[in-house]
Design a protein around this motif. Structure first.
Motif, PDB file in Angstrom:
ATOM      1  N   LEU A 245       0.828  -1.204   0.000  1.00 51.73           N
ATOM      2  CA  LEU A 245       0.000   0.000   0.000  1.00 51.73           C
ATOM      3  C   LEU A 245       0.863   1.254   0.000  1.00 51.73           C
ATOM      4  CD1 LEU A 245      -2.856   1.176   0.132  1.00 51.73           C
ATOM      5  CD2 LEU A 245      -2.710   1.043   2.627  1.00 51.73           C
ATOM      6  N   ASP A 246       1.963   1.234   0.768  1.00 49.84           N
ATOM      7  CA  ASP A 246       2.865   2.397   0.797  1.00 49.84           C
ATOM      8  C   ASP A 246       3.496   2.636  -0.579  1.00 49.84           C
ATOM      9  OD1 ASP A 246       2.330   2.785   3.452  1.00 49.84           O
ATOM     10  OD2 ASP A 246       4.100   1.699   4.169  1.00 49.84           O
ATOM     11  N   ILE A 247       3.881   1.544  -1.245  1.00 50.31           N
ATOM     12  CA  ILE A 247       4.474   1.674  -2.579  1.00 50.31           C
ATOM     13  C   ILE A 247       3.457   2.267  -3.556  1.00 50.31           C
ATOM     14  CG2 ILE A 247       5.373   0.370  -4.546  1.00 50.31           C
ATOM     15  CD1 ILE A 247       6.603  -1.575  -2.524  1.00 50.31           C
ATOM     16  N   LYS A 248       2.202   1.799  -3.475  1.00 45.78           N
ATOM     17  CA  LYS A 248       1.158   2.332  -4.351  1.00 45.78           C
ATOM     18  C   LYS A 248       0.928   3.812  -4.081  1.00 45.78           C
ATOM     19  CE  LYS A 248      -1.500  -1.884  -5.223  1.00 45.78           C
ATOM     20  NZ  LYS A 248      -2.813  -2.552  -5.055  1.00 45.78           N
ATOM     21  N   ASN A 249       0.919   4.200  -2.808  1.00 47.14           N
ATOM     22  CA  ASN A 249       0.697   5.609  -2.463  1.00 47.14           C
ATOM     23  C   ASN A 249       1.837   6.478  -2.972  1.00 47.14           C
ATOM     24  OD1 ASN A 249      -1.714   5.066  -1.181  1.00 47.14           O
ATOM     25  ND2 ASN A 249      -0.765   4.784   0.833  1.00 47.14           N
ATOM     26  N   GLN A 250       3.080   5.965  -2.845  1.00 48.63           N
ATOM     27  CA  GLN A 250       4.223   6.729  -3.338  1.00 48.63           C
ATOM     28  C   GLN A 250       4.172   6.868  -4.854  1.00 48.63           C
ATOM     29  OE1 GLN A 250       7.725   4.758  -1.881  1.00 48.63           O
ATOM     30  NE2 GLN A 250       7.323   5.310   0.263  1.00 48.63           N
ATOM     31  N   THR A 251       3.775   5.783  -5.531  1.00 48.78           N
ATOM     32  CA  THR A 251       3.667   5.826  -6.990  1.00 48.78           C
ATOM     33  C   THR A 251       2.604   6.823  -7.435  1.00 48.78           C
ATOM     34  OG1 THR A 251       4.337   3.507  -7.118  1.00 48.78           O
ATOM     35  CG2 THR A 251       3.260   4.446  -9.051  1.00 48.78           C
ATOM     36  N   SER A 253       1.535   9.352  -5.732  1.00 49.18           N
ATOM     37  CA  SER A 253       1.989  10.700  -5.403  1.00 49.18           C
ATOM     38  C   SER A 253       2.973  11.217  -6.446  1.00 49.18           C
ATOM     39  CB  SER A 253       2.641  10.695  -4.016  1.00 49.18           C
ATOM     40  OG  SER A 253       3.138  11.967  -3.698  1.00 49.18           O
ATOM     41  N   SER A 254       3.898  10.336  -6.885  1.00 51.16           N
ATOM     42  CA  SER A 254       4.879  10.744  -7.904  1.00 51.16           C
ATOM     43  C   SER A 254       4.191  11.057  -9.224  1.00 51.16           C
ATOM     44  CB  SER A 254       5.914   9.638  -8.102  1.00 51.16           C
ATOM     45  OG  SER A 254       6.614   9.385  -6.906  1.00 51.16           O
ATOM     46  N   THR A 255       3.204  10.228  -9.580  1.00 49.46           N
ATOM     47  CA  THR A 255       2.461  10.457 -10.823  1.00 49.46           C
ATOM     48  C   THR A 255       1.726  11.782 -10.788  1.00 49.46           C
ATOM     49  OG1 THR A 255       2.164   8.073 -11.071  1.00 49.46           O
ATOM     50  CG2 THR A 255       0.714   9.494 -12.345  1.00 49.46           C
ATOM     51  N   THR A 256       1.124  12.086  -9.638  1.00 52.87           N
ATOM     52  CA  THR A 256       0.390  13.350  -9.491  1.00 52.87           C
ATOM     53  C   THR A 256       1.337  14.541  -9.610  1.00 52.87           C
ATOM     54  OG1 THR A 256      -1.214  12.263  -8.038  1.00 52.87           O
ATOM     55  CG2 THR A 256      -1.136  14.661  -7.976  1.00 52.87           C
ATOM     56  N   GLU A 257       2.519  14.459  -8.977  1.00 52.59           N
ATOM     57  CA  GLU A 257       3.486  15.547  -9.041  1.00 52.59           C
ATOM     58  C   GLU A 257       3.984  15.761 -10.477  1.00 52.59           C
ATOM     59  OE1 GLU A 257       6.550  14.640  -6.296  1.00 52.59           O
ATOM     60  OE2 GLU A 257       5.327  15.013  -4.506  1.00 52.59           O
ATOM     61  N   ASN A 258       4.237  14.641 -11.186  1.00 52.06           N
ATOM     62  CA  ASN A 258       4.693  14.753 -12.568  1.00 52.06           C
ATOM     63  C   ASN A 258       3.636  15.398 -13.457  1.00 52.06           C
ATOM     64  OD1 ASN A 258       7.190  13.584 -12.023  1.00 52.06           O
ATOM     65  ND2 ASN A 258       6.449  11.497 -12.436  1.00 52.06           N
ATOM     66  N   ASN A 259       2.394  15.017 -13.221  1.00 56.31           N
ATOM     67  CA  ASN A 259       1.308  15.605 -14.013  1.00 56.31           C
ATOM     68  C   ASN A 259       1.186  17.101 -13.757  1.00 56.31           C
ATOM     69  OD1 ASN A 259       0.670  13.142 -15.155  1.00 56.31           O
ATOM     70  ND2 ASN A 259      -0.894  12.650 -13.611  1.00 56.31           N
ATOM     71  N   GLU A 260       1.317  17.479 -12.474  1.00 60.78           N
ATOM     72  CA  GLU A 260       1.248  18.902 -12.148  1.00 60.78           C
ATOM     73  C   GLU A 260       2.408  19.667 -12.774  1.00 60.78           C
ATOM     74  OE1 GLU A 260       1.135  19.074  -7.947  1.00 60.78           O
ATOM     75  OE2 GLU A 260      -0.996  18.476  -7.790  1.00 60.78           O
ATOM     76  N   PHE A 261       3.620  19.041 -12.763  1.00 58.96           N
ATOM     77  CA  PHE A 261       4.791  19.693 -13.348  1.00 58.96           C
ATOM     78  C   PHE A 261       4.626  19.875 -14.857  1.00 58.96           C
ATOM     79  CE2 PHE A 261       9.050  19.388 -15.285  1.00 58.96           C
ATOM     80  CZ  PHE A 261       9.648  20.508 -14.710  1.00 58.96           C
ATOM     81  N   ASN A 262       4.101  18.822 -15.521  1.00 58.87           N
ATOM     82  CA  ASN A 262       3.885  18.900 -16.966  1.00 58.87           C
ATOM     83  C   ASN A 262       2.843  19.948 -17.324  1.00 58.87           C
ATOM     84  OD1 ASN A 262       5.774  16.884 -17.447  1.00 58.87           O
ATOM     85  ND2 ASN A 262       4.236  15.233 -17.323  1.00 58.87           N
ATOM     86  N   GLU A 263       1.786  20.020 -16.499  1.00 53.02           N
ATOM     87  CA  GLU A 263       0.764  21.021 -16.755  1.00 53.02           C
ATOM     88  C   GLU A 263       1.327  22.441 -16.589  1.00 53.02           C
ATOM     89  OE1 GLU A 263      -2.406  20.173 -14.142  1.00 53.02           O
ATOM     90  OE2 GLU A 263      -3.087  18.375 -15.234  1.00 53.02           O
ATOM     91  N   GLU A 264       2.212  22.608 -15.590  1.00 49.95           N
ATOM     92  CA  GLU A 264       2.815  23.920 -15.371  1.00 49.95           C
ATOM     93  C   GLU A 264       3.724  24.303 -16.550  1.00 49.95           C
ATOM     94  OE1 GLU A 264       5.542  26.254 -12.019  1.00 49.95           O
ATOM     95  OE2 GLU A 264       4.862  24.193 -11.690  1.00 49.95           O
ATOM     96  N   GLU A 265       4.508  23.325 -17.055  1.00 51.60           N
ATOM     97  CA  GLU A 265       5.394  23.606 -18.201  1.00 51.60           C
ATOM     98  C   GLU A 265       4.570  23.970 -19.439  1.00 51.60           C
ATOM     99  OE1 GLU A 265       7.980  20.309 -18.845  1.00 51.60           O
ATOM    100  OE2 GLU A 265       9.594  21.262 -17.731  1.00 51.60           O
ATOM    101  N   ASP A 266       3.484  23.236 -19.651  1.00 51.63           N
ATOM    102  CA  ASP A 266       2.635  23.530 -20.802  1.00 51.63           C
ATOM    103  C   ASP A 266       2.046  24.921 -20.705  1.00 51.63           C
ATOM    104  OD1 ASP A 266       3.181  21.040 -21.784  1.00 51.63           O
ATOM    105  OD2 ASP A 266       1.353  20.119 -20.980  1.00 51.63           O
ATOM    106  N   PHE A 267       1.684  25.324 -19.496  1.00 49.88           N
ATOM    107  CA  PHE A 267       1.091  26.645 -19.301  1.00 49.88           C
ATOM    108  C   PHE A 267       2.107  27.747 -19.584  1.00 49.88           C
ATOM    109  CE2 PHE A 267       0.225  30.270 -16.510  1.00 49.88           C
ATOM    110  CZ  PHE A 267      -1.028  30.647 -16.986  1.00 49.88           C
ATOM    111  N   LEU A 268       3.344  27.545 -19.076  1.00 55.16           N
ATOM    112  CA  LEU A 268       4.370  28.565 -19.246  1.00 55.16           C
ATOM    113  C   LEU A 268       4.860  28.638 -20.685  1.00 55.16           C
ATOM    114  CD1 LEU A 268       6.463  28.007 -15.986  1.00 55.16           C
ATOM    115  CD2 LEU A 268       4.843  29.847 -16.479  1.00 55.16           C
ATOM    116  N   SER A 269       4.848  27.524 -21.382  1.00 49.21           N
ATOM    117  CA  SER A 269       5.319  27.534 -22.765  1.00 49.21           C
ATOM    118  C   SER A 269       4.233  28.081 -23.709  1.00 49.21           C
ATOM    119  CB  SER A 269       5.706  26.127 -23.200  1.00 49.21           C
ATOM    120  OG  SER A 269       4.593  25.263 -23.133  1.00 49.21           O
TER     121      SER A 269
END
Length: 269
Positions: A245-251, A253-269
């Motif tokens: 369960l901890d591994i799934k939560n970490q995965t 969380s990482s996926t959510t952070e990556n999606n937020e980062f990609n959305e931010e890059e798309d917005f700035l570009s």
């Protein structure tokens, strides 16, 4: 101890265990493993109460009442079976054979008393419409008291009127009936566990069931050792599940952070 005293003590024990089970939430105080020793203690034979309580717990372990559907009442059967066994001098086989029909009788009695208590439903509805909190609380505890006092009165009458006939009946039983009751006493706990397995059985549990069977039948381990092994296996499985369960939560969380980062890059570009 007189029959009157024994009947009164058993009625008090039943009220405390069965009524107390529903007073502050279902705390399992009405289970045979609790009722049996308590009745035995009050009647001056704690050892018999412990033995019969554990045996009857195995018998009634698969008996579960859901909602208003009542099949039997384990605490009713346990109280009377333990009391009659101690007062009459009957053995474990006598109590086990007696507990089932008494439990069924207790189930029928519970259905009847529940119907009686349901008559207070309109009074509750009216109090709720009026917003009368004090009346609702008073009804709650009043109906609770009525229900379990009625049960306790039945226990008192059954023991006070039935102790002597049951004692005479046990003393006059022929040997072949006593031996037959001994065989039945050995089979009934297996029936209780079979009822429980029928409800919880699954392919995932089959492996653990087979492991326990082999430990008892071939390794001849005592039940306490098997229970300890079960606790260890359950704890180990819980730790494995927690890690997954901890591994799934970490995965996630990482996926959510990556999606937020990609959305931010798309917005700035």
């Amino acid at each position: 101890m007189t029959t009157l005293s024994a009947a009164l003590l058993c009625a008090i024990a039943y009220f405390i265990c069965f009524g107390g089970n529903w007073l502050v939430g279902q705390n399992m105080a009405d289970q045979p493993i609790v009722v049996g020793p308590f009745v035995g203690l009050l009647l001056g034979d704690l050892q018999t109460g412990l033995i019969l309580g554990a045996s009857l717990q195995a018998l009634f372990i698969g008996a579960i009442n859901v909602g208003g559907a009542v099949s039997l009442n384990p605490s009713f059967g346990t109280t009377l079976a333990v009391a009659f066994s101690i007062l009459s001098g009957g053995g474990e086989q006598f109590a086990l054979a007696l507990a089932v029909p008494l439990g069924l009788l207790g189930g029928l009695l519970e259905i009847g008393i529940n119907i009686l208590c349901a008559a207070f439903g309109p009074v509750w509805d009216k109090a709720a419409e009026e917003g009368n909190d004090k009346k609702i609380i008073g009804l709650h505890f009043g109906v609770w008291l009525l229900k379990y006092i009625l049960f306790s009165i039945v226990i008192f009458i059954a023991i006070f009127a039935g102790a002597a006939p049951v004692t005479n009946f046990v003393n006059n039983l022929p040997d072949f009936i006593t031996d037959g009751l001994g065989v039945v006493a050995g089979l009934l706990p297996a029936v209780g566990f079979a009822m429980l397995l029928k409800m919880v059985w699954s392919g995932k549990l089959a492996l653990f069931y087979l492991l326990g069977f082999l430990a008892v039948a071939y390794l001849e381990l005592p039940l306490i050792a098997v229970a300890a092994l079960g606790v260890i296996v359950a704890f180990a499985q819980a730790m494995i599940d927690k890690d997954i369960l901890d591994i799934k939560n970490q995965t996630n969380s990482s996926t959510t952070e990556n999606n937020e980062f990609n959305e931010e890059e798309d917005f700035l570009s």
